[in-house]
Scaffold this active site. Structure first.
Site, mmCIF file in Angstrom:
data_model
loop_
_atom_site.group_PDB
_atom_site.id
_atom_site.type_symbol
_atom_site.label_atom_id
_atom_site.label_comp_id
_atom_site.label_asym_id
_atom_site.label_seq_id
_atom_site.Cartn_x
_atom_site.Cartn_y
_atom_site.Cartn_z
ATOM 1 N N ASP A 1 0.810 -1.224 0.000
ATOM 2 C CA ASP A 1 0.000 0.000 0.000
ATOM 3 C C ASP A 1 0.843 1.273 0.000
ATOM 4 O O ASP A 1 2.009 1.263 0.383
ATOM 5 C CB ASP A 1 -0.879 0.039 1.264
ATOM 6 N N ASP A 2 0.197 2.350 -0.374
ATOM 7 C CA ASP A 2 0.666 3.740 -0.193
ATOM 8 C C ASP A 2 1.744 4.205 -1.171
ATOM 9 O O ASP A 2 2.171 5.347 -1.110
ATOM 10 C CB ASP A 2 1.175 4.010 1.241
ATOM 11 N N HIS B 1 -6.038 2.935 -3.923
ATOM 12 C CA HIS B 1 -5.990 3.238 -2.483
ATOM 13 C C HIS B 1 -6.426 4.681 -2.250
ATOM 14 O O HIS B 1 -6.049 5.277 -1.256
ATOM 15 C CB HIS B 1 -4.574 2.979 -1.965
ATOM 16 N N HIS C 1 -5.537 9.464 0.559
ATOM 17 C CA HIS C 1 -5.449 8.702 1.810
ATOM 18 C C HIS C 1 -6.266 9.327 2.933
ATOM 19 O O HIS C 1 -5.847 9.393 4.089
ATOM 20 C CB HIS C 1 -3.990 8.551 2.267
ATOM 21 N N HIS D 1 3.659 -2.354 3.046
ATOM 22 C CA HIS D 1 3.699 -0.996 2.486
ATOM 23 C C HIS D 1 4.992 -0.797 1.699
ATOM 24 O O HIS D 1 6.069 -0.992 2.264
ATOM 25 C CB HIS D 1 3.603 0.045 3.603
#
Ligand code: ZN
Length: 477
Positions: free
Chosen positions: A285-286, A336, A340, A430
């Protein structure tokens, strides 16, 4: 249809010593080379971006912050960001009882829009949104104009001819734009507006290739219903008052059009999986992150492993070629969201915007529309599920949290994953923490030794849908 089935717990503990191959290699290469490589990925030469997120019982925050090689410039941005965090934290302290009583999590979101206006000159338009309870959050806006050639933030005098006559004309233009905007003109308090722009030193302004922007915080010059206000004055109107040097720079520099891949590529090959096989889906993620993501891609390639990357639109905006590399390597790309944010505190239109924006940014960069959604912080409510259903995006959570965001330690990541992994697991990682990239070679080796094969989320769910794995929501097509 909504499914939520938890995996049985599985406990296998293996202690490992790590060979920090990646670290050793990068040390041998030297840091200057690594730096150049990083810059290659950014579509804004000299600028990179970092998205930091944090989650506690009381609050969540997400901060996207560009940084440069210049300490002085970074410091100015840091100071503003830190101030927002401080304001937020002190507000949390005041609201702590309320938050606990109402089981409401406060949220701070700092997002940025980046625009190249000339060679090495960028406008950063920051927006800080904070909500600490009650019905309304608050938005603050802060523009910065960076000149990386001169290693400084540009001031009004660097861009405009700060003469009384020019200033007067621009003030007139600002008032005219405010009054002609039908959406907000009813809410404007004219006297407050005039007062706010009286002294050019106090203007919150930005400049781009086609317009000048002047910003007002919520409530600054208008009733709350108008929200935060941005006045845009077209370049042809503002040009006579700009410094000739500055105009020349804008005219000379022509930012090359981004190399967007519009055409839809074939999605990764769906290999038929063995119903009795041991499969696990690693998810990252991210990102994409200019240093960590390439390392992870290289490790995955070495092990012939496939993974799923839940990308942030704000990161893909900076590193589109990296998003494309992920897709080209046959990995799956999920959404995603753009910035955020904790989606559960947003209205349904805002949720939709958060998902749609990232969807189109990712599609442009990677040539592929993300087919899965992972909401930030795993925060879900009915509105989020509704939007995901409307956009035909299955919501993908995880069954194993590597806690890499917390430990920032390769050994701990390995231990955490191996203690909890089971066939059909979806593992949360991540691709923004160097420690996660460090953990990966050992993690893949150990998983392989235990007979696991690393596949994408879609592959896994295709196989496991009947048996149920998850948790996930919605159907995989
Ligand atoms: Zn995240």
């Amino acid at each position: 249809m909504i499914k939520r089935i938890k995996l049985p717990g599985w406990i296998v503990i293996i202690s490992l010593f790590l060979l920090l191959i990646v670290g050793v290699v990068s040390m041998m290469q030297g840091s200057s080379e690594a730096k150049e490589k990083t810059e290659d990925y950014s579509v804004y030469p000299g600028l990179n971006i970092k998205t930091k997120t944090k989650e506690t019982d009381l609050y969540t925050f997400s901060v996207s912050q560009p940084y440069t090689e210049h300490k002085q410039i970074n410091k100015v941005i840091d100071e503003w960001v830190d101030q927002q965090k401080t304001d937020f934290t002190s507000e949390i302290n005041i609201m702590e009882d309320f938050l606990k009583k109402n089981e409401f999590r406060a949220h701070l979101n700092i997002q940025v829009e980046t625009e190249k206006i000339a060679d090495q000159i960028y406008t950063l338009e920051f927006e800080a949104y904070q909500i600490t309870g009650g019905a309304n959050g608050m938005t603050k806006v802060k523009p910065f104009i960076l000149d990386l050639n001169q290693n400084k933030m540009l001031q009004l005098g660097d861009v405009l001819q700060v003469k009384e006559a020019s200033i007067k004309e621009i003030q007139k233009l600002i008032m005219k734009e405010l009054n002609s905007n039908k959406e907000i003109n009813d809410y404007i308090f004219e006297e407050l507006a005039k007062e706010a722009i009286k002294n050019p030193d106090n203007w919150k302004w930005s400049i781009s290739r086609d317009k000048m922007g002047v910003y007002f915080d919520e409530y600054e010059i208008a009733a709350g219903a108008a929200g935060r206000i941005k006045v845009e004055i077209p370049m042809k109107k503002i040009k006579p008052y700009l410094n000739k040097d500055f105009v020349e720079k804008i005219d000379i520099t022509f930012p090359e059009e981004k190399n967007n891949k519009e055409e839809e590529k074939h999605s990764e090959d769906m290999v038929e999986l063995d119903p009795n096989g041991k499969y696990v889906a690693l998810t990252f993620d991210d990102g994409p992150h200019p240093k960590v993501t390439p390392q992870i891609l290289a490790t995955l390639k070495k092990h012939d492993a496939k993974a799923t990357f839940f990308m942030l639109g704000s990161q893909v905006d900076y590193y589109p070629t990296l998003a494309n590399e992920v897709a080209e390597a046959g990995h799956e790309i999920g959404d995603h969201t753009m910035n955020h944010q904790d989606l559960t505190i947003l209205g349904i239109d805002q949720i939709q915007a958060e998902v749609q924006q990232s969807n189109s940014v990712i599609k442009k960069a990677a040539g592929r529309t993300p087919n899965l959604l992972r909401p930030p912080y795993g925060a879900l409510n009915d509105n989020v599920k509704q939007i995901a259903a409307n956009m035909e995006l299955p919501i993908i959570m995880w069954s194993v949290d590597s806690l890499d965001w917390k430990s920032r330690n390769a050994t701990a990541v390995n231990e955490e994953v191996m203690a909890n992994v089971a066939p059909g697991s979806i593992v949360l990682l991540h691709d923004i923490h160097p420690s996660t990239a460090e953990a990966l070679p050992e993690l893949l080796t150990t998983l392989e030794k235990q007979g696991y094969q690393m596949v994408t989320v879609s592959q896994l769910l295709e196989l496991w849908e009947d048996k149920g794995v998850g948790p996930h929501y919605g159907n995989i097509k």
